[in-house]
Design an enzyme around this catalytic site. Sequence first.
Site, short mmCIF file in Angstrom:
data_model
loop_
_atom_site.label_atom_id
_atom_site.label_comp_id
_atom_site.label_asym_id
_atom_site.label_seq_id
_atom_site.Cartn_x
_atom_site.Cartn_y
_atom_site.Cartn_z
N LYS A 254 46.30 -14.46 6.45
CA LYS A 254 46.94 -12.83 5.93
C LYS A 254 48.23 -13.84 6.15
O LYS A 254 49.29 -14.82 6.27
CB LYS A 254 46.76 -12.08 6.52
CG LYS A 254 47.09 -10.40 6.94
CD LYS A 254 45.68 -10.12 5.97
CE LYS A 254 45.74 -9.00 5.57
NZ LYS A 254 44.04 -8.08 5.23
N ASP B 156 45.32 -6.48 0.16
CA ASP B 156 45.29 -5.45 1.03
C ASP B 156 46.57 -4.36 0.40
O ASP B 156 46.59 -4.12 -0.06
CB ASP B 156 45.89 -6.49 1.99
CG ASP B 156 45.13 -5.64 3.64
OD1 ASP B 156 45.02 -5.38 4.41
OD2 ASP B 156 46.34 -5.28 4.53
P1 NDP Z 1 45.70 0.28 -0.33
O1 NDP Z 1 47.22 -0.05 -0.53
O2 NDP Z 1 44.74 0.70 -1.92
O3 NDP Z 1 46.13 1.93 0.52
C1 NDP Z 1 46.02 2.53 1.18
C2 NDP Z 1 46.00 3.66 2.24
O4 NDP Z 1 46.55 3.82 3.03
C3 NDP Z 1 46.73 4.92 1.03
O5 NDP Z 1 46.62 6.00 1.01
C4 NDP Z 1 48.54 4.99 1.83
O6 NDP Z 1 49.19 5.59 1.18
C5 NDP Z 1 48.33 4.77 3.29
N1 NDP Z 1 48.49 3.88 4.16
C6 NDP Z 1 49.13 2.93 4.69
N2 NDP Z 1 50.01 2.76 5.30
C7 NDP Z 1 50.17 3.65 5.78
C8 NDP Z 1 50.57 4.06 6.84
N3 NDP Z 1 50.98 2.94 7.35
N4 NDP Z 1 50.40 5.47 7.52
C9 NDP Z 1 50.01 6.17 7.17
N5 NDP Z 1 48.83 5.85 6.14
C10 NDP Z 1 49.65 5.20 5.28
O7 NDP Z 1 45.46 -0.47 1.03
P2 NDP Z 1 43.79 -0.83 1.15
O8 NDP Z 1 43.35 0.26 1.21
O9 NDP Z 1 43.27 -1.76 0.46
O10 NDP Z 1 43.18 -0.63 2.37
C11 NDP Z 1 44.07 0.01 3.72
C12 NDP Z 1 42.88 -0.45 4.89
O11 NDP Z 1 42.17 -1.43 4.81
C13 NDP Z 1 44.08 -1.50 5.78
O12 NDP Z 1 44.32 -1.29 7.09
C14 NDP Z 1 43.54 -3.02 4.70
O13 NDP Z 1 44.15 -3.58 5.73
C15 NDP Z 1 42.34 -2.62 5.05
N6 NDP Z 1 41.03 -3.31 4.56
C16 NDP Z 1 41.76 -3.61 3.34
C17 NDP Z 1 40.84 -4.85 2.26
C18 NDP Z 1 40.19 -4.58 1.06
O14 NDP Z 1 40.24 -5.25 0.17
N7 NDP Z 1 41.91 -4.13 0.23
C19 NDP Z 1 39.86 -4.97 3.12
C20 NDP Z 1 39.05 -4.92 4.62
C21 NDP Z 1 40.63 -4.38 5.58
P3 NDP Z 1 50.48 5.97 0.32
O15 NDP Z 1 49.82 5.57 -0.83
O16 NDP Z 1 51.61 7.35 0.98
O17 NDP Z 1 51.05 4.38 1.44
O1 2IT Z 2 41.50 -7.35 6.11
C1 2IT Z 2 40.92 -8.17 4.90
O2 2IT Z 2 39.71 -8.46 5.23
C2 2IT Z 2 41.34 -8.32 3.83
N1 2IT Z 2 42.23 -6.77 2.92
C3 2IT Z 2 40.22 -8.32 2.51
C4 2IT Z 2 40.43 -10.14 2.52
C5 2IT Z 2 39.82 -11.35 1.65
O3 2IT Z 2 40.48 -12.44 1.24
O4 2IT Z 2 39.43 -10.36 0.53
#
Ligand code: NDP
Ligand code: 2IT
Length: 445
Positions: free
Chosen positions: A124, A164
Amino acid sequence: MEAKKVLEDLKRRFPGEPEYHQAVEEVLSTIEEEYNKHPEFEKVNLIERLCIPDRIYQFRVTWMDDNGNIQTNMGYRIQHNNAIGPYKGGIRFHRSVNLGILKFLAFEQTFKNSLTTLPMGGGKGGSDFSPRGKSNAEVMRFCQAFMLELTRHIGPDVDVPAGDIGVGGREVGFMFGMYKKLTREYSGVLTGKGLEFGGSLIRPEATGYGTVYFLRAMLKTKGDSIEGKKVLISGAGNVAQYAAEKVLQLGGTVMTMSDSDGYIYDPDGIDRAKLDYIMELKNVYRGRIREYAEQYPNAKYVEGAKPWGEKADIALPCATQNELNEEQAKTLVANGCIAVAEGANMPSTPGAIRVFQEAKILYSPGKASNAGGVSVSGLEMSQNSERLSWSAEEVDAKLLWIMENIHENCVKYGTEPDGYVNYVKGANVAGFMKVAKAMMAQGIV
Ligand code: NDP
Ligand code: 2IT
């Protein structure tokens, strides 16, 4: 091993990293029994070698903002474990990013990637840079400066980053461009790329879709389904958007979405047209969720709060770590919630997890239910290697198979004597055993 002792030792050696300690504690407490059935693991101190990352890179990132000011941020890449494949895991850009948070994410990623059945190790990275409020040009300059350092640590067979929080298609594109320029190499060094340059169909959808596929598999064990269920979703980013899309496709009603400022509740449900509005608001205009309530006056916006106080059947936390605490978990359960599937990484606090498990409701940890994203990243790597791209149907079918397979493994390793499935234990034991066996076979390295 004595889980408590190992953890105490890690806390002493690596102080001030609470999220890392939290993630390690959850895994150690659930694998202790299985680990101790294998004295050969203890002989080679496998547990410490699995908890402490292989290596950590830290660097300063310097870039110029639109006003000509010179800005500095910290950049990191944690290469946690590559026993079963090249390091693989996302990059997070958010002002809260620090070493402890990335260490927890890299640790979790190792078990998650093991569960996917694909050959990927865990890693990461990220930066305390926040793309929020930055111009496109600023984001590009930052991504380029970040990649200037990161380039020397990654490679298609070494370490393959992806998105992420704060890193989506735009940022991956800028980073890929800079990597290509610096190395003069065109390879699948990053996943989550644009479709025109090696990205995989269904990668943007994969985490959210996968979470809902996993939820569906959990509900099926109770003879139940998503149809007609009211669903609370937190977040409005990549994961939340496509979780909502799949819930709608499967006949559920999405009641809430949120961002870090607050949440919206729509008593009529967020339907397809309204979800399209949110996608445009967030992905094109990079607006705030508050604006939804201005567009749809029937909905309410609650500033500075999480959606967990609303009544619903299902909760999908899809924003960030520790966004659902013990009190909120109690409220969910009291309001009749029957299932919680994590789209985010570690969104439920340990107290919240205890509440769900004591109430014996369906609860899946992120490393199981959000593994769809990295799974399709793995499939993107395969497509890049064979210089081919697969159809959306083919990728989606593989994603579904992987999620159902992870679910089966959780049931296999996590079913308790009374029949309740402890998905935390199931995911941790299944993920751990594969990595452990690979490490044993490869000697002390
Ligand atoms: P994005 O940046 O696309 O969206 C994040 C969302 O969460 C936004 O709505 C953001 O609001 C909100 N957010 C972020 N930080 C905070 C915080 N500290 N408190 C409250 N709200 C918050 O990210 P993703 O959708 O990609 O990721 C969301 C979660 O999923 C994370 O935990 C990530 O690690 C996990 N994840 C992502 C994957 C991926 O493929 N993208 C895969 C597996 C897990 P704001 O706009 O206000 O910041
Ligand atoms: O938390 C996760 O699994 C991710 N942000 C996706 C990682 C990836 O390599 O696609």
